[in-house]
Design a protein around this motif. Structure first.
Motif, PDB file in Angstrom:
ATOM      1  N   LEU A   1      37.711  50.745  35.491  1.00  0.00           N
ATOM      2  CA  LEU A   1      38.448  51.916  35.013  1.00  0.00           C
ATOM      3  C   LEU A   1      39.195  51.631  33.716  1.00  0.00           C
ATOM      4  CD1 LEU A   1      40.132  52.955  38.397  1.00  0.00           C
ATOM      5  CD2 LEU A   1      38.007  53.890  37.440  1.00  0.00           C
ATOM      6  N   THR A   2      39.417  52.689  32.956  1.00  0.00           N
ATOM      7  CA  THR A   2      40.363  52.642  31.849  1.00  0.00           C
ATOM      8  C   THR A   2      41.724  53.083  32.379  1.00  0.00           C
ATOM      9  OG1 THR A   2      40.010  54.957  31.232  1.00  0.00           O
ATOM     10  CG2 THR A   2      38.526  53.310  30.248  1.00  0.00           C
ATOM     11  N   GLN A   3      42.775  52.866  31.584  1.00  0.00           N
ATOM     12  CA  GLN A   3      44.107  53.290  32.021  1.00  0.00           C
ATOM     13  C   GLN A   3      44.152  54.803  32.244  1.00  0.00           C
ATOM     14  OE1 GLN A   3      46.971  51.231  32.687  1.00  0.00           O
ATOM     15  NE2 GLN A   3      47.356  53.183  33.717  1.00  0.00           N
ATOM     16  N   GLU A   4      43.504  55.565  31.379  1.00  0.00           N
ATOM     17  CA  GLU A   4      43.484  57.017  31.529  1.00  0.00           C
ATOM     18  C   GLU A   4      42.819  57.421  32.849  1.00  0.00           C
ATOM     19  OE1 GLU A   4      41.844  61.039  29.191  1.00  0.00           O
ATOM     20  OE2 GLU A   4      41.368  59.031  28.411  1.00  0.00           O
ATOM     21  N   GLN A   5      41.730  56.744  33.212  1.00  0.00           N
ATOM     22  CA  GLN A   5      41.038  57.062  34.459  1.00  0.00           C
ATOM     23  C   GLN A   5      41.880  56.680  35.673  1.00  0.00           C
ATOM     24  OE1 GLN A   5      37.520  54.821  33.562  1.00  0.00           O
ATOM     25  NE2 GLN A   5      36.388  56.626  32.829  1.00  0.00           N
ATOM     26  N   VAL A   6      42.567  55.551  35.590  1.00  0.00           N
ATOM     27  CA  VAL A   6      43.486  55.152  36.663  1.00  0.00           C
ATOM     28  C   VAL A   6      44.533  56.242  36.876  1.00  0.00           C
ATOM     29  CG1 VAL A   6      45.310  53.520  37.303  1.00  0.00           C
ATOM     30  CG2 VAL A   6      43.148  52.670  36.370  1.00  0.00           C
ATOM     31  N   ASP A   7      45.101  56.719  35.786  1.00  0.00           N
ATOM     32  CA  ASP A   7      46.133  57.753  35.880  1.00  0.00           C
ATOM     33  C   ASP A   7      45.577  59.041  36.483  1.00  0.00           C
ATOM     34  OD1 ASP A   7      47.849  55.944  34.709  1.00  0.00           O
ATOM     35  OD2 ASP A   7      47.673  56.803  32.687  1.00  0.00           O
ATOM     36  N   GLN A   8      44.335  59.386  36.117  1.00  0.00           N
ATOM     37  CA  GLN A   8      43.708  60.593  36.674  1.00  0.00           C
ATOM     38  C   GLN A   8      43.526  60.473  38.188  1.00  0.00           C
ATOM     39  OE1 GLN A   8      40.451  60.579  33.442  1.00  0.00           O
ATOM     40  NE2 GLN A   8      40.479  62.710  34.082  1.00  0.00           N
ATOM     41  N   LEU A   9      43.050  59.325  38.642  1.00  0.00           N
ATOM     42  CA  LEU A   9      42.831  59.129  40.079  1.00  0.00           C
ATOM     43  C   LEU A   9      44.156  59.148  40.836  1.00  0.00           C
ATOM     44  CD1 LEU A   9      40.040  56.393  39.988  1.00  0.00           C
ATOM     45  CD2 LEU A   9      39.778  58.769  40.728  1.00  0.00           C
ATOM     46  N   ALA A  10      45.177  58.532  40.256  1.00  0.00           N
ATOM     47  CA  ALA A  10      46.493  58.554  40.899  1.00  0.00           C
ATOM     48  C   ALA A  10      46.998  59.988  41.016  1.00  0.00           C
ATOM     49  CB  ALA A  10      47.467  57.690  40.108  1.00  0.00           C
ATOM     50  N   ALA A  11      46.783  60.781  39.964  1.00  0.00           N
ATOM     51  CA  ALA A  11      47.219  62.184  39.986  1.00  0.00           C
ATOM     52  C   ALA A  11      46.451  62.996  41.028  1.00  0.00           C
ATOM     53  CB  ALA A  11      47.047  62.805  38.598  1.00  0.00           C
ATOM     54  N   MET A  12      45.212  62.608  41.312  1.00  0.00           N
ATOM     55  CA  MET A  12      44.412  63.283  42.348  1.00  0.00           C
ATOM     56  C   MET A  12      44.915  62.948  43.749  1.00  0.00           C
ATOM     57  SD  MET A  12      40.493  62.661  41.082  1.00  0.00           S
ATOM     58  CE  MET A  12      40.063  62.737  39.335  1.00  0.00           C
ATOM     59  N   GLY A  13      45.782  61.959  43.860  1.00  0.00           N
ATOM     60  CA  GLY A  13      46.292  61.552  45.163  1.00  0.00           C
ATOM     61  C   GLY A  13      45.436  60.523  45.870  1.00  0.00           C
ATOM     62  N   VAL A  14      44.609  59.791  45.107  1.00  0.00           N
ATOM     63  CA  VAL A  14      43.803  58.721  45.722  1.00  0.00           C
ATOM     64  C   VAL A  14      44.754  57.673  46.302  1.00  0.00           C
ATOM     65  CG1 VAL A  14      42.170  56.856  45.264  1.00  0.00           C
ATOM     66  CG2 VAL A  14      41.811  59.119  44.250  1.00  0.00           C
ATOM     67  N   HIS A  15      44.544  57.358  47.560  1.00  0.00           N
ATOM     68  CA  HIS A  15      45.453  56.498  48.311  1.00  0.00           C
ATOM     69  C   HIS A  15      45.206  55.024  48.035  1.00  0.00           C
ATOM     70  CE1 HIS A  15      45.998  54.361  52.352  1.00  0.00           C
ATOM     71  NE2 HIS A  15      47.222  54.605  51.960  1.00  0.00           N
ATOM     72  N   ARG A  16      43.941  54.663  47.915  1.00  0.00           N
ATOM     73  CA  ARG A  16      43.572  53.250  47.777  1.00  0.00           C
ATOM     74  C   ARG A  16      42.343  53.156  46.891  1.00  0.00           C
ATOM     75  NH1 ARG A  16      42.541  50.941  53.459  1.00  0.00           N
ATOM     76  NH2 ARG A  16      44.779  51.285  53.614  1.00  0.00           N
ATOM     77  N   TYR A  17      42.284  52.114  46.071  1.00  0.00           N
ATOM     78  CA  TYR A  17      41.124  51.935  45.195  1.00  0.00           C
ATOM     79  C   TYR A  17      40.462  50.609  45.511  1.00  0.00           C
ATOM     80  CZ  TYR A  17      38.052  52.404  41.203  1.00  0.00           C
ATOM     81  OH  TYR A  17      36.934  52.544  40.421  1.00  0.00           O
ATOM     82  N   ASN A  18      39.146  50.662  45.739  1.00  0.00           N
ATOM     83  CA  ASN A  18      38.371  49.456  46.018  1.00  0.00           C
ATOM     84  C   ASN A  18      37.603  49.014  44.789  1.00  0.00           C
ATOM     85  OD1 ASN A  18      35.186  48.813  46.786  1.00  0.00           O
ATOM     86  ND2 ASN A  18      36.672  47.443  47.695  1.00  0.00           N
ATOM     87  N   HIS A  19      37.788  47.762  44.448  1.00  0.00           N
ATOM     88  CA  HIS A  19      36.976  47.149  43.392  1.00  0.00           C
ATOM     89  C   HIS A  19      36.912  45.662  43.731  1.00  0.00           C
ATOM     90  CE1 HIS A  19      34.867  47.134  39.660  1.00  0.00           C
ATOM     91  NE2 HIS A  19      35.767  46.420  39.007  1.00  0.00           N
ATOM     92  N   ASN A  20      35.792  45.233  44.255  1.00  0.00           N
ATOM     93  CA  ASN A  20      35.682  43.872  44.751  1.00  0.00           C
ATOM     94  C   ASN A  20      35.600  42.851  43.621  1.00  0.00           C
ATOM     95  OD1 ASN A  20      35.733  44.691  47.422  1.00  0.00           O
ATOM     96  ND2 ASN A  20      33.508  44.733  47.628  1.00  0.00           N
ATOM     97  N   LEU A  21      36.329  41.751  43.780  1.00  0.00           N
ATOM     98  CA  LEU A  21      36.138  40.613  42.873  1.00  0.00           C
ATOM     99  C   LEU A  21      34.793  39.943  43.150  1.00  0.00           C
ATOM    100  CD1 LEU A  21      39.709  39.010  42.780  1.00  0.00           C
ATOM    101  CD2 LEU A  21      38.589  40.394  41.014  1.00  0.00           C
ATOM    102  N   GLU A  22      34.239  40.180  44.340  1.00  0.00           N
ATOM    103  CA  GLU A  22      32.895  39.758  44.792  1.00  0.00           C
ATOM    104  C   GLU A  22      32.811  38.302  45.202  1.00  0.00           C
ATOM    105  OE1 GLU A  22      31.316  42.044  45.684  1.00  0.00           O
ATOM    106  OE2 GLU A  22      31.102  43.631  44.240  1.00  0.00           O
ATOM    107  N   THR A  23      33.326  37.379  44.382  1.00  0.00           N
ATOM    108  CA  THR A  23      33.180  35.956  44.675  1.00  0.00           C
ATOM    109  C   THR A  23      34.202  35.184  43.859  1.00  0.00           C
ATOM    110  OG1 THR A  23      31.540  34.172  44.904  1.00  0.00           O
ATOM    111  CG2 THR A  23      31.444  35.495  42.884  1.00  0.00           C
ATOM    112  N   ALA A  24      34.206  33.868  44.003  1.00  0.00           N
ATOM    113  CA  ALA A  24      35.134  33.033  43.248  1.00  0.00           C
ATOM    114  C   ALA A  24      34.926  33.210  41.750  1.00  0.00           C
ATOM    115  CB  ALA A  24      34.942  31.566  43.627  1.00  0.00           C
ATOM    116  N   ARG A  25      36.002  33.083  41.027  1.00  0.00           N
ATOM    117  CA  ARG A  25      35.927  33.218  39.565  1.00  0.00           C
ATOM    118  C   ARG A  25      34.885  32.267  38.971  1.00  0.00           C
ATOM    119  NH1 ARG A  25      41.397  33.395  35.915  1.00  0.00           N
ATOM    120  NH2 ARG A  25      40.469  34.182  33.982  1.00  0.00           N
ATOM    121  N   SER A  26      34.806  31.047  39.490  1.00  0.00           N
ATOM    122  CA  SER A  26      33.874  30.055  38.934  1.00  0.00           C
ATOM    123  C   SER A  26      32.419  30.373  39.256  1.00  0.00           C
ATOM    124  CB  SER A  26      34.216  28.649  39.446  1.00  0.00           C
ATOM    125  OG  SER A  26      33.972  28.547  40.843  1.00  0.00           O
TER     126      SER A  26
END
Length: 331
Positions: A148-173
């Motif tokens: 997401l961009t900051q603008e998109q984050v703000d839009q989702l928050a304004a929609m009342g989205v309770h939780r956002y999922n975005h998996n890190l998937e695995t170790a950074r390395s």
């Protein structure tokens, strides 16, 4: 030298202090002969620091397939020969899916899209979907729409989205061995913006993607540093046509050991069984996992693979005397 489980009992169970990366690795290196003891300790930690409630969630794919990213585990990538093809779900079907999810006792309904990040069309569809769901269903709404961009984050928050999922998937390395079209840091940046906007952070990943035990411990430490509200634990279900399609399914004992280790590394976090648990663990393994640190489940099917029947999971929770977390407790 102090036994790692004795240390974990004192440090995590009694003191509420998570295992660090080196300690988590010691747990992951335990033999199968210590597995029952480990699972019992993880269950004690879960009960003490989270209580008996299990959060139930349903997920639905608003946009399936055709994703431009090359996540090597994912059959929704448009870059691979896997059989998933691009498709959109309309609003009436989205509302119906939310209704069915609520009937199962679930308190959370997650709208997912296979994209690098949402465009204006997708966000408009999500906004319309959330409004339609809210008019008919009493349920919390989460989203998983990529980076997401900051603008998109703000839009989702304004929609009342309770939780956002975005998996890190695995170790950074290990991440560059799993995805090459974007970075681990880009994913982390999205999650930091989500938290700053007041939404709950949901981030986990997939075990069994060729990572070493050291990297598995690193991943637990990466997540602990992020301090997410929820960590979904997936196990690789190799998908035909993907770069990871020929990898072996993780042995059940190894998967259960990882569940318990992640509980000890994340004692206060919601730890959710997600994709791949059926093929990796089966019914007995699912039972052991819920008695070994897990305190949330996804019911029904996943995005491109089948889950267990909803009734099977709900019956299991009744059998284990694990109450389903009530919606009013989350509001």
């Amino acid at each position: 030298m102090t036994d790692i489980l004795d240390l974990a009992r004192e440090q995590v169970l009694d003191g509420g202090v998570a295992l660090d990366q080196a300690q988590t690795l010691q747990v992951l290196q335990l033999g199968d002969d210590r597995l029952d003891e480990l699972l019992a300790l993880a269950h004690e930690v879960r009960m003490k620091w989270n209580g008996p409630d299990v959060e139930v969630e349903g997920i639905i794919s608003l946009k399936t397939g055709g994703c431009p990213e090359d996540c090597h585990f994912c059959s929704q990538s448009g870059l691979f020969t896997s059989p998933v093809r691009s498709a959109w779900l309309d609003i009436p079907n989205l509302v119906e899916a939310a209704k069915q999810t609520a009937k199962s006792g679930a308190t959370e309904f997650c709208i997912v899209a296979a994209v690098r990040g949402p465009d204006a069309r997708l966000l408009a569809q999500v906004a319309a979907g959330i409004e339609a769901i809210r008019s008919e269903v009493d349920i919390q709404i989460a989203c998983s729409l990529g980076m997401l961009t900051q603008e998109q984050v703000d839009q989702l928050a304004a929609m009342g989205v309770h939780r956002y999922n975005h998996n890190l998937e695995t170790a950074r390395s290990h991440f560059p061995n799993v995805v090459t079209t974007h970075t681990w840091e880009e994913r982390r940046s999205t999650l930091e913006m989500v938290r700053a906007a007041g939404m709950e952070v949901c981030s986990g990943g997939i075990l069994g993607m060729g990572e070493s035990l050291e990297q598995r411990a690193e991943f637990a430490a990466n997540l602990a540093e992020l301090n997410p509200h929820e960590v979904p634990l997936n196990f690789l279900n190799p998908r035909p046509g993907t770069p990871f399609g020929d990898l072996e399914v993780l042995p059940a004992t190894e998967a259960l050991r990882a569940v318990a280790a992640f509980r000890l590394a994340l004692p206060r976090t919601m730890l959710r069984f997600a994709g791949g648990s059926e093929i990796t663990l089966g019914d007995l393994g699912a039972k052991k996992g819920i008695l070994g640190g897990i305190n949330a489940v996804i019911v029904g099917n996943y995005l491109t693979t089948l889950g267990r029947p909803v009734e099977t999971d709900l019956d299991l929770l009744v059998e284990l005397q694990m109450p389903i977390k009530a919606l009013n407790a989350t509001l």
